[in-house]
Write a protein that holds these residues in place. Sequence first.
Motif, PDB file in Angstrom:
ATOM      1  N   PRO A  64       0.825  -1.210   0.000  1.00 39.01           N
ATOM      2  CA  PRO A  64       0.000   0.000   0.000  1.00 39.01           C
ATOM      3  C   PRO A  64       0.854   1.251   0.000  1.00 39.01           C
ATOM      4  O   PRO A  64       1.314   1.692   1.043  1.00 39.01           O
ATOM      5  N   HIS A  81       1.308   5.275  13.088  1.00 37.76           N
ATOM      6  CA  HIS A  81       1.463   4.218  14.075  1.00 37.76           C
ATOM      7  C   HIS A  81       1.873   4.756  15.430  1.00 37.76           C
ATOM      8  O   HIS A  81       2.262   4.007  16.308  1.00 37.76           O
ATOM      9  N   LEU A  89      -4.190  12.110  15.579  1.00 29.11           N
ATOM     10  CA  LEU A  89      -4.156  11.287  14.368  1.00 29.11           C
ATOM     11  C   LEU A  89      -5.071  11.847  13.279  1.00 29.11           C
ATOM     12  O   LEU A  89      -4.748  11.779  12.095  1.00 29.11           O
ATOM     13  N   ILE A 141      -3.884  12.780   9.405  1.00 22.38           N
ATOM     14  CA  ILE A 141      -4.540  12.344   8.165  1.00 22.38           C
ATOM     15  C   ILE A 141      -5.025  13.550   7.369  1.00 22.38           C
ATOM     16  O   ILE A 141      -4.855  13.622   6.145  1.00 22.38           O
ATOM     17  N   GLU A 189      -8.333   5.180  -2.697  1.00 27.45           N
ATOM     18  CA  GLU A 189      -7.518   4.394  -1.766  1.00 27.45           C
ATOM     19  C   GLU A 189      -7.898   2.928  -1.873  1.00 27.45           C
ATOM     20  O   GLU A 189      -7.047   2.044  -1.797  1.00 27.45           O
ATOM     21  N   LYS A 204      -5.553  -0.030  -3.366  1.00 23.43           N
ATOM     22  CA  LYS A 204      -5.266  -0.913  -2.232  1.00 23.43           C
ATOM     23  C   LYS A 204      -4.417  -0.249  -1.162  1.00 23.43           C
ATOM     24  O   LYS A 204      -3.691  -0.909  -0.438  1.00 23.43           O
ATOM     25  N   THR A 205      -4.482   1.077  -1.067  1.00 24.59           N
ATOM     26  CA  THR A 205      -3.735   1.747  -0.004  1.00 24.59           C
ATOM     27  C   THR A 205      -4.581   1.890   1.251  1.00 24.59           C
ATOM     28  O   THR A 205      -4.072   2.242   2.303  1.00 24.59           O
ATOM     29  N   THR A 218      -5.651  -0.393   2.950  1.00 22.97           N
ATOM     30  CA  THR A 218      -5.107  -1.364   3.911  1.00 22.97           C
ATOM     31  C   THR A 218      -4.171  -0.698   4.908  1.00 22.97           C
ATOM     32  O   THR A 218      -4.152  -1.048   6.084  1.00 22.97           O
ATOM     33  N   LEU A 219      -3.396   0.260   4.417  1.00 21.48           N
ATOM     34  CA  LEU A 219      -2.441   0.950   5.286  1.00 21.48           C
ATOM     35  C   LEU A 219      -3.170   1.606   6.457  1.00 21.48           C
ATOM     36  O   LEU A 219      -2.758   1.489   7.614  1.00 21.48           O
ATOM     37  N   LEU A 220      -4.278   2.289   6.140  1.00 21.43           N
ATOM     38  CA  LEU A 220      -5.037   2.965   7.189  1.00 21.43           C
ATOM     39  C   LEU A 220      -5.783   1.958   8.048  1.00 21.43           C
ATOM     40  O   LEU A 220      -5.883   2.117   9.260  1.00 21.43           O
ATOM     41  N   LEU A 221      -6.299   0.899   7.404  1.00 19.56           N
ATOM     42  CA  LEU A 221      -7.101  -0.074   8.156  1.00 19.56           C
ATOM     43  C   LEU A 221      -6.253  -0.907   9.103  1.00 19.56           C
ATOM     44  O   LEU A 221      -6.734  -1.367  10.126  1.00 19.56           O
ATOM     45  N   SER A 222      -4.966  -1.134   8.764  1.00 21.89           N
ATOM     46  CA  SER A 222      -4.168  -1.944   9.688  1.00 21.89           C
ATOM     47  C   SER A 222      -3.336  -1.084  10.643  1.00 21.89           C
ATOM     48  O   SER A 222      -2.639  -1.613  11.489  1.00 21.89           O
ATOM     49  N   ALA A 223      -3.430   0.243  10.513  1.00 24.36           N
ATOM     50  CA  ALA A 223      -2.785   1.127  11.495  1.00 24.36           C
ATOM     51  C   ALA A 223      -3.714   1.285  12.696  1.00 24.36           C
ATOM     52  O   ALA A 223      -4.912   1.063  12.578  1.00 24.36           O
ATOM     53  N   PRO A 224      -3.147   1.623  13.865  1.00 21.64           N
ATOM     54  CA  PRO A 224      -4.009   1.775  15.042  1.00 21.64           C
ATOM     55  C   PRO A 224      -4.884   3.027  14.962  1.00 21.64           C
ATOM     56  O   PRO A 224      -4.654   4.012  15.646  1.00 21.64           O
ATOM     57  N   LEU A 225      -5.871   2.986  14.089  1.00 19.53           N
ATOM     58  CA  LEU A 225      -6.778   4.115  13.890  1.00 19.53           C
ATOM     59  C   LEU A 225      -8.199   3.593  13.954  1.00 19.53           C
ATOM     60  O   LEU A 225      -8.454   2.472  13.520  1.00 19.53           O
ATOM     61  N   SER A 226      -9.107   4.404  14.461  1.00 24.28           N
ATOM     62  CA  SER A 226     -10.505   4.000  14.367  1.00 24.28           C
ATOM     63  C   SER A 226     -11.040   4.508  13.033  1.00 24.28           C
ATOM     64  O   SER A 226     -10.480   5.436  12.441  1.00 24.28           O
ATOM     65  N   GLU A 280     -11.722   8.154  12.966  1.00 30.16           N
ATOM     66  CA  GLU A 280     -10.555   9.024  12.766  1.00 30.16           C
ATOM     67  C   GLU A 280     -10.191   9.119  11.288  1.00 30.16           C
ATOM     68  O   GLU A 280      -9.835  10.192  10.794  1.00 30.16           O
TER      69      GLU A 280
END
Lengths: 243, 250
Positions: A87, A105, B3, B7, B90, B94-95, B97-105, B108
């Motif tokens: 990504p 992060h 956060l 963004i 996004e 497929k970017t 994923t970057l936001l979805l697997s980061a510690p973000l709700s 946010e």
Amino acid sequence: MTTLINAKQLTRYYGKQCAVNNVSFELKKGQIIGFLGVNGAGKTTTLQMLCGNLAPSSGAIHINGFDMQTQAKLAKRSLGYVPDTPPLYKELSVNEFLRYCAQLHGVPKADITTAVTLAETRCGLTDVADRLIANLSKGYQQRIGIAQAIVHNPDVIILDEPTVGLDPLQIIEIRHLIRELGQEHGVIFSTHILSEVEELCTDVLIIRQGACVLSARIEELPAEKSLEAIFIELMQTPLAEDL
Amino acid sequence: MHLILIIAAREFKTLFLSPLAWTILAILQFILAFLFLTQVENFTMLQPQLATMDNAPSLTDITVTPLFGNAGIILLLVTPLLTMRLICEERRHKTLTLLLSAPLSNAEIIIGKYLGSVGLLALIVGLITLMPLSLLIGGSLDFGKLFANLLALLLLVSAFASIGLFMSCVASHPTVAAMGAFGGLFVLWILDWSAGLADKHSELLAYLSILRHFQNIQSGLINTADISYFFLFISLFLLLSIRRLDKERL
């Protein structure tokens, strides 16, 4: 040893189709799990569930003791994920992109520069740090994908086919990096290259049609058989439901 | 909160990395400056007559109100283009994923993206406000009315952006998102027209019409009902966007 990933009875349905069926495993610190299976066996789905990108239909995932469903933020904090397509924001330079990832992060402001430089050094990106990602080759882009996952120094690193499309030298470098990461972190990666697993991994997990058919330490495998022979045997055994 | 701002800042900067934001800023500024000039010309032509009238419309009424009204219509066309990429692109690249697997709700992610695009729209509104301010060189302005116009346009574009963001969450292709947002906004804009026909008057349609609330504030009547309309509108679409992103995982 601390348990980093604890996946219990993961099941995932897409509509009526069952993609992952009752898969359970553990990942401890210092372990590298090789995740094998033919195309469409459910590898990517499982990895996406581990990263919180997909919710399991049933089952539970704990990352570093935090539940992925109820404490997602804390769980994701210990996680670095390299999806099959890295990504990347291609309009950014490598430096800008990695800084952004570090910020997302929650790396403290004062440590960001050090963290980014370290990730760049480990992935061999120092020479291209100021170039736009869009102008870099696929091999470099793959490495940025990995750098993005390790920039915040997570306990668990999940890689989905990290060596696809790389030249032989790059593959060796990436393998070397994974081995290095496996010493201080827990790593799980999916691949189609069986020799890679034999060479790198401490454990192997094989799934077939969504169900786990083998989960073992590499040294526990029968010495007289190669992993390839075991894999082919497993894939050819008729499934219970077919009989 | 921290956060969200990260963004938002990224989104805002990314808009300026492509020619899109620059082009939109340049073209809007040109068109609106032209329209503004016409209004100023109008005023100079009408001035002798205005001098003889009791309760004559002021300089502000003749130049500022039409300028902000026109800006509203043009931004109705432009905002969907700015917001169409937000989530949709996004997902395609497929970017996400970057936001979805980061510690973000998910909240946010959505609010950050929203604020980023509202930031650009606020910049556009700010540049538009500079035009009437230039009149201060040779005239005087009713600052109360100017503020009312500024507030009205800001609320209006924020509402536009919220519906654009939602469409970007739903659609699989940016053009579809732009078309959807444009369609939705246009319907909301013209809802009030049927209210003009005496026998078909509907209080509900008149209330839903975004144009009416915009014009109410623009006229200088800043009233809670109109302001809450915009806040409800924005919250509704942000909430729907967050829900849509939640559904992505299921």
